[in-house]
Each structure stands twice: as structure tokens, then as C-alpha cells.
Design an enzyme around this catalytic site. Structure first.
Site, PDB file in Angstrom:
ATOM      1  N   TYR A 117       0.834  -1.205   0.000  1.00  0.00           N
ATOM      2  CA  TYR A 117       0.000   0.000   0.000  1.00  0.00           C
ATOM      3  C   TYR A 117       0.873   1.260   0.000  1.00  0.00           C
ATOM      4  O   TYR A 117       0.653   2.197  -0.779  1.00  0.00           O
ATOM      5  CB  TYR A 117      -0.903  -0.018   1.229  1.00  0.00           C
ATOM      6  CG  TYR A 117      -1.775   1.203   1.386  1.00  0.00           C
ATOM      7  CD1 TYR A 117      -2.839   1.436   0.510  1.00  0.00           C
ATOM      8  CD2 TYR A 117      -1.538   2.137   2.398  1.00  0.00           C
ATOM      9  CE1 TYR A 117      -3.643   2.559   0.651  1.00  0.00           C
ATOM     10  CE2 TYR A 117      -2.339   3.257   2.546  1.00  0.00           C
ATOM     11  CZ  TYR A 117      -3.386   3.465   1.674  1.00  0.00           C
ATOM     12  OH  TYR A 117      -4.183   4.586   1.809  1.00  0.00           O
ATOM     13  N   LYS A 142       1.185   4.356  -2.872  1.00  0.00           N
ATOM     14  CA  LYS A 142       0.923   5.784  -2.646  1.00  0.00           C
ATOM     15  C   LYS A 142       2.179   6.622  -2.930  1.00  0.00           C
ATOM     16  O   LYS A 142       2.079   7.752  -3.399  1.00  0.00           O
ATOM     17  CB  LYS A 142       0.419   6.012  -1.220  1.00  0.00           C
ATOM     18  CG  LYS A 142      -0.974   5.411  -0.963  1.00  0.00           C
ATOM     19  CD  LYS A 142      -2.059   5.952  -1.886  1.00  0.00           C
ATOM     20  CE  LYS A 142      -3.460   5.504  -1.459  1.00  0.00           C
ATOM     21  NZ  LYS A 142      -4.530   5.995  -2.351  1.00  0.00           N
TER      22      LYS A 142
HETATM   23  N1  LIG Z   1      -9.484   5.958   5.556  1.00  0.00           N
HETATM   24  C1  LIG Z   1      -8.228   6.319   5.820  1.00  0.00           C
HETATM   25  O1  LIG Z   1      -7.758   6.297   6.976  1.00  0.00           O
HETATM   26  C2  LIG Z   1      -7.335   6.785   4.702  1.00  0.00           C
HETATM   27  C3  LIG Z   1      -6.105   7.375   5.054  1.00  0.00           C
HETATM   28  C4  LIG Z   1      -5.263   7.823   4.063  1.00  0.00           C
HETATM   29  C5  LIG Z   1      -5.638   7.689   2.731  1.00  0.00           C
HETATM   30  N2  LIG Z   1      -6.820   7.104   2.405  1.00  0.00           N
HETATM   31  C6  LIG Z   1      -7.175   7.005   0.986  1.00  0.00           C
HETATM   32  O2  LIG Z   1      -8.412   7.662   0.771  1.00  0.00           O
HETATM   33  C7  LIG Z   1      -9.098   7.058  -0.328  1.00  0.00           C
HETATM   34  C8  LIG Z   1     -10.517   6.714   0.085  1.00  0.00           C
HETATM   35  O3  LIG Z   1     -10.440   5.861   1.198  1.00  0.00           O
HETATM   36  P1  LIG Z   1     -11.705   5.486   2.089  1.00  0.00           P
HETATM   37  O4  LIG Z   1     -11.220   5.437   3.491  1.00  0.00           O
HETATM   38  O5  LIG Z   1     -12.853   6.346   1.751  1.00  0.00           O
HETATM   39  O6  LIG Z   1     -11.936   3.964   1.588  1.00  0.00           O
HETATM   40  P2  LIG Z   1     -13.248   3.056   1.474  1.00  0.00           P
HETATM   41  O7  LIG Z   1     -14.189   3.317   2.571  1.00  0.00           O
HETATM   42  O8  LIG Z   1     -12.728   1.646   1.333  1.00  0.00           O
HETATM   43  O9  LIG Z   1     -13.896   3.523   0.088  1.00  0.00           O
HETATM   44  C9  LIG Z   1     -13.151   3.328  -1.087  1.00  0.00           C
HETATM   45  C10 LIG Z   1     -13.952   3.746  -2.287  1.00  0.00           C
HETATM   46  O10 LIG Z   1     -13.154   3.412  -3.454  1.00  0.00           O
HETATM   47  C11 LIG Z   1     -13.951   2.600  -4.295  1.00  0.00           C
HETATM   48  N3  LIG Z   1     -13.151   1.690  -5.118  1.00  0.00           N
HETATM   49  C12 LIG Z   1     -12.303   0.701  -4.752  1.00  0.00           C
HETATM   50  N4  LIG Z   1     -11.806   0.089  -5.842  1.00  0.00           N
HETATM   51  C13 LIG Z   1     -12.364   0.701  -6.916  1.00  0.00           C
HETATM   52  C14 LIG Z   1     -12.268   0.530  -8.316  1.00  0.00           C
HETATM   53  N5  LIG Z   1     -11.509  -0.443  -8.862  1.00  0.00           N
HETATM   54  N6  LIG Z   1     -12.945   1.368  -9.128  1.00  0.00           N
HETATM   55  C15 LIG Z   1     -13.715   2.348  -8.607  1.00  0.00           C
HETATM   56  N7  LIG Z   1     -13.888   2.541  -7.299  1.00  0.00           N
HETATM   57  C16 LIG Z   1     -13.212   1.730  -6.467  1.00  0.00           C
HETATM   58  C17 LIG Z   1     -14.894   1.838  -3.359  1.00  0.00           C
HETATM   59  O11 LIG Z   1     -15.998   1.312  -4.092  1.00  0.00           O
HETATM   60  P3  LIG Z   1     -16.878   0.066  -3.533  1.00  0.00           P
HETATM   61  O12 LIG Z   1     -17.856   0.651  -2.555  1.00  0.00           O
HETATM   62  O13 LIG Z   1     -17.507  -0.475  -4.778  1.00  0.00           O
HETATM   63  O14 LIG Z   1     -15.922  -0.890  -2.876  1.00  0.00           O
HETATM   64  C18 LIG Z   1     -15.271   2.981  -2.421  1.00  0.00           C
HETATM   65  O15 LIG Z   1     -16.228   3.815  -3.032  1.00  0.00           O
HETATM   66  C19 LIG Z   1      -8.268   5.852  -0.737  1.00  0.00           C
HETATM   67  O16 LIG Z   1      -7.477   6.189  -1.866  1.00  0.00           O
HETATM   68  C20 LIG Z   1      -7.375   5.594   0.478  1.00  0.00           C
HETATM   69  O17 LIG Z   1      -6.144   4.987   0.117  1.00  0.00           O
HETATM   70  C21 LIG Z   1      -7.690   6.655   3.363  1.00  0.00           C
END
Ligand SMILES: NC(=O)c1ccc[n+]([C@@H]2O[C@H](COP(=O)([O-])OP(=O)(O)OC[C@H]3O[C@@H](n4cnc5c(N)ncnc54)[C@H](OP(=O)(O)O)[C@@H]3O)[C@@H](O)[C@H]2O)c1
Length: 242
Positions: A167, A171
Site C-alpha cells: 500500500y 501511494k
Molecule cells: N481511511 C483512511 O484512513 C485513509 C487514510 C489515508 C488515505 N486514504 C485514501 O483515501 C481514499 C478513500 O479511502 P476510504 O477510506 O474512503 O476507503 P473506502 O471506505 O474503502 O472507500 C473506497 C472507495 O473506493 C472505491 N473503489 C475501490 N476500488 C475501486 C475501483 N476499482 N474502481 C472504482 N472505485 C473503487 C470503493 O468502491 P466500492 O464501494 O464499490 O468498494 C469505495 O467507493 C483511498 O485512496 C485511500 O487509500 C484513506
């Protein structure tokens, strides 16, 4: 009106970003790989829906064609869709417990979405972004993508730090693409952002921030002015060490 596309916006950080940009008057396209989830999210937000799986080149192209037909341009692209990747032998996503669990296959899986997906989305939407008089791209990265933050030597004692090689590498690659594109396309405002550890499905809701707190830097970078920063790695606290 500003036309904005957010990938993976049917829930969590992408959904919250969509909510805030709709409130700021943007025409927001909720990108979702599942059209039904996308339509429901868009209806709830007063946004538009577009089917978009970032790992499917045909789906990305069709989404760009839809935007071309309906709006003729794109002003803001938020590359938010992301996955933690490999689930280790202890069942924890994104955390290979031993170095021996990391293979090309586990890396490929996470790069497919977090790097190649984001790159292909940018590639297909660039012609539409160049039709905007103020094109903006936000790549949603992570503090875990910071090479500078990886503990070395005596820092190895930091208890809260967790190795997530696949991961984190994805990034870091996204961060480098951001810096390269900022150089190649000086008229574009393109930044990479760290939302911080946020309670979402991504981490089984163990994150310590709310989605409102996590989405703040994404919204900030999506609404950056024409003379605002580009090629930066940003959090709400300011620049993040690469
Ligand atoms: N949460 C954290 O603590 C955190 C921290 C740092 C960075 N981030 C980054 O922030 C971003 C969003 O994270 P989140 O926490 O909101 O994650 P999440 O709750 O897992 O939501 C991820 C979203 O991405 C979609 N997705 C995954 N694979 C996909 C694909 N192949 N095509 C289109 N959509 C896809 C998922 O769709 P489905 O609903 O269909 O699965 C969902 O809508 C990510 O890039 C993550 O790396 C998150």
C-alpha cells in the site's frame, strides 16, 4: 459551474467530498464501480452518477465519453478510489505481517487500483481537463506513502508505526506521478493529499478522524485557486514530507 468527478465516491471519503463540493455549487459526478450504489449516492447528494471502475479501461473511457456528451469539459478530477491491498495471514488488510508475504502479485493488485487506475483515469480525462480554464486534479494519497516517514535506526522504536509495504509503495508511486505531471502540465493544479487516519470501511472504522475531518484536505485541494500550489504533497497541517 465547476464540473467535478470523484472516483470511488459512493461512500466514505469520496462521498463526503462529493457532499461538500455539491454544497459549494459544483456539478459533481459520483464515480462508482457499482452503478446502483453510484445512483443511490448521487440521488442522496443531488449529484450525477457515472459508472467507473478504475481497473477497467473500457469503463474509464465510457465515463469520459459520458462527461464529454453531458458537459463537454471537466474542471476538477479527484482520484480518490483506493484499496489497502493484500490481506495478510492474520486477516489484516494492507499489512503483510512478514516480508516473505510480499510478492509481485500482492503488489500488482494494489498498484492496479491505486496507481495504474489513477493514471488511466487521468489519461482518459486529460482531453476534457484541457477544455477547462482552470483544471484541477487531486490525487488522494496517504501519509503512509511518505518515504521520509519510514522509521530508520533508532526511530524503529516508534510503537504506532505499521509496515504496509504494498500500500505504501503504491501511494509513493502516486505521489511521484503527481510531481511529474505538475512539471509536465504547468497549467494544471495537481496535488497529492494525505487525509489522515479516518474511520471508514477501509480500516474497519478504526481510524481516529471523522470523514468530515478526513475530507477537509481533499476539498481544499479540489478548490485551489489558479495561483494555488501544484506538485505538492499536502495535509490539513501543511506540506507532508515526501
Ligand atoms: N481511511 C483512511 O484512513 C485513509 C487514510 C489515508 C488515505 N486514504 C485514501 O483515501 C481514499 C478513500 O479511502 P476510504 O477510506 O474512503 O476507503 P473506502 O471506505 O474503502 O472507500 C473506497 C472507495 O473506493 C472505491 N473503489 C475501490 N476500488 C475501486 C475501483 N476499482 N474502481 C472504482 N472505485 C473503487 C470503493 O468502491 P466500492 O464501494 O464499490 O468498494 C469505495 O467507493 C483511498 O485512496 C485511500 O487509500 C484513506
Amino acid at each position: 459551474m465547476t464540473v467535478t468527478l470523484i472516483t470511488g465516491a459512493n461512500k466514505s471519503l469520496g462521498f463526503q467530498t462529493a457532499r461538500e463540493l455539491v454544497a459549494q455549487g459544483h456539478i459533481v459526478y459520483v464515480g462508482a464501480r457499482d452503478p446502483e450504489k453510484g445512483r443511490r449516492a448521487a440521488d442522496e447528494l443531488g449529484a450525477k452518477a457515472v459508472q467507473l471502475d478504475v481497473t477497467d479501461a473500457d469503463s474509464i473511457r465510457a465515463a469520459a465519453e459520458q462527461l464529454q456528451r453531458e458537459q463537454g469539459r471537466l474542471d476538477v478530477l479527484v482520484n480518490n478510489a483506493g484499496i489497502p491491498g493484500h490481506v495478510n495471514s492474520a486477516g489484516v488488510p494492507g499489512h503483510p505481517s512478514t516480508a516473505t508475504e510480499l510478492t509481485a502479485e500482492t503488489l500488482r493488485e494494489v498498484f492496479e487500483t491505486n496507481v495504474f487506475g489513477a493514471a488511466q483515469v487521468l489519461h482518459e480525462f486529460l482531453p476534457l481537463l484541457t477544455k477547462s480554464d482552470h483544471p484541477v486534479v487531486v490525487n488522494v494519497s496517504s501519509g503512509l506513502g511518505s518515504i521520509a516517514a519510514v522509521p530508520r535506526g533508532e526511530e524503529r522504536a516508534i510503537p504506532s508505526w505499521i509496515p504496509v509495504p504494498g500500500y505504501a509503495a503504491s501511494k509513493a508511486a502516486l505521489n511521484m506521478l503527481t510531481a511529474q505531471f505538475a512539471y509536465l502540465l504547468p497549467d494544471l493544479r495537481i496535488n497529492t493529499v494525505d487525509p489522515g487516519y479516518t474511520a471508514t470501511d477501509f480500516n474497519g472504522h478504526r481510524g481516529t478522524q471523522t470523514v468530515e475531518e478526513g475530507a477537509a484536505i481533499i476539498v481544499q485541494a479540489a478548490t485551489v485557486g489558479k495561483d494555488g500550489p501544484t506538485g505538492q504533497f499536502l495535509s490539513v497541517h501543511g506540506p507532508v514530507a515526501w
